[in-house]
Design a protein around this motif. Sequence first.
Motif, PDB file in Angstrom:
ATOM      1  N   GLY A  50       6.714  62.149-117.640  1.00  0.00           N
ATOM      2  CA  GLY A  50       6.277  63.479-117.252  1.00  0.00           C
ATOM      3  C   GLY A  50       5.827  63.538-115.817  1.00  0.00           C
ATOM      4  N   VAL A  79       5.454  68.890-116.994  1.00  0.00           N
ATOM      5  CA  VAL A  79       6.771  68.871-117.638  1.00  0.00           C
ATOM      6  C   VAL A  79       6.995  67.450-118.137  1.00  0.00           C
ATOM      7  CG1 VAL A  79       9.243  69.121-117.270  1.00  0.00           C
ATOM      8  CG2 VAL A  79       7.672  70.669-116.142  1.00  0.00           C
ATOM      9  N   PHE A  98      12.586  68.969-109.470  1.00  0.00           N
ATOM     10  CA  PHE A  98      12.584  69.636-110.772  1.00  0.00           C
ATOM     11  C   PHE A  98      14.005  70.033-111.176  1.00  0.00           C
ATOM     12  CE2 PHE A  98      12.155  73.557-113.337  1.00  0.00           C
ATOM     13  CZ  PHE A  98      11.553  72.985-114.452  1.00  0.00           C
ATOM     14  N   GLU A 156       1.007  71.612-125.138  1.00  0.00           N
ATOM     15  CA  GLU A 156       2.400  71.495-124.718  1.00  0.00           C
ATOM     16  C   GLU A 156       3.285  72.132-125.779  1.00  0.00           C
ATOM     17  OE1 GLU A 156       4.158  67.588-124.349  1.00  0.00           O
ATOM     18  OE2 GLU A 156       3.163  66.897-126.147  1.00  0.00           O
ATOM     19  N   PHE A 208      12.136  67.769-124.602  1.00  0.00           N
ATOM     20  CA  PHE A 208      11.642  68.493-123.427  1.00  0.00           C
ATOM     21  C   PHE A 208      10.452  69.370-123.808  1.00  0.00           C
ATOM     22  CE2 PHE A 208      11.842  72.369-120.767  1.00  0.00           C
ATOM     23  CZ  PHE A 208      11.599  71.791-119.544  1.00  0.00           C
ATOM     24  N   SER A 209       9.369  69.246-123.036  1.00  0.00           N
ATOM     25  CA  SER A 209       8.200  70.103-123.260  1.00  0.00           C
ATOM     26  C   SER A 209       7.601  70.535-121.927  1.00  0.00           C
ATOM     27  CB  SER A 209       7.137  69.382-124.096  1.00  0.00           C
ATOM     28  OG  SER A 209       6.481  68.395-123.325  1.00  0.00           O
ATOM     29  N   ILE A 210       6.941  71.675-121.965  1.00  0.00           N
ATOM     30  CA  ILE A 210       6.164  72.169-120.832  1.00  0.00           C
ATOM     31  C   ILE A 210       4.750  72.392-121.339  1.00  0.00           C
ATOM     32  CG2 ILE A 210       5.796  74.094-119.238  1.00  0.00           C
ATOM     33  CD1 ILE A 210       8.762  74.452-119.060  1.00  0.00           C
TER      34      ILE A 210
END
Length: 160
Positions: free
Chosen positions: A34, A156, A8, A122, A129-131
Amino acid sequence: MTLRTLLFLSIISFFGSHLMGQEEKDSEFKIGLGASLFNIADYEWDYESANSNDIYITIDLNDKFRIEPSIGFVLSNYTESFSAGIGGFGKSTISDFNLLYGLRLGYNSNEILTVAPTVAGEYYFIKHFSIGCEVQLRGLIYEGELAAYTRSSLLVRFYF
């Protein structure tokens, strides 16, 4: 857990220059990569092999639909297994948040078929970039037997 943390942090370092500025997100075709960081509640079924974190190839066809092939594997002295799957999702976008709803289908080396209705969300910190979090009701089919359980994951994604 140390390997996951190292992976990560390496990904964050690699894409670090993109994480510093705010950008407008678009609703066109885009591809991303992802990973499931960890499964919040992952229960093993009797026939399932050691768990692996899946890697996803996210393909947003437009602002309303996403397909997401996935792959996972485990190689160790005690076991060798793989899994492959595909998900299809409808998307509702609210500002920087996507609500996803759809179905994941999967198959693994132990000949287990997985069918999982899925709801996910998300949040885009920036365009690339996304979580997100995902909740599934999984049905497993193996040699005519059926089992069901819930599964939730933290995901992620990085977009190109």
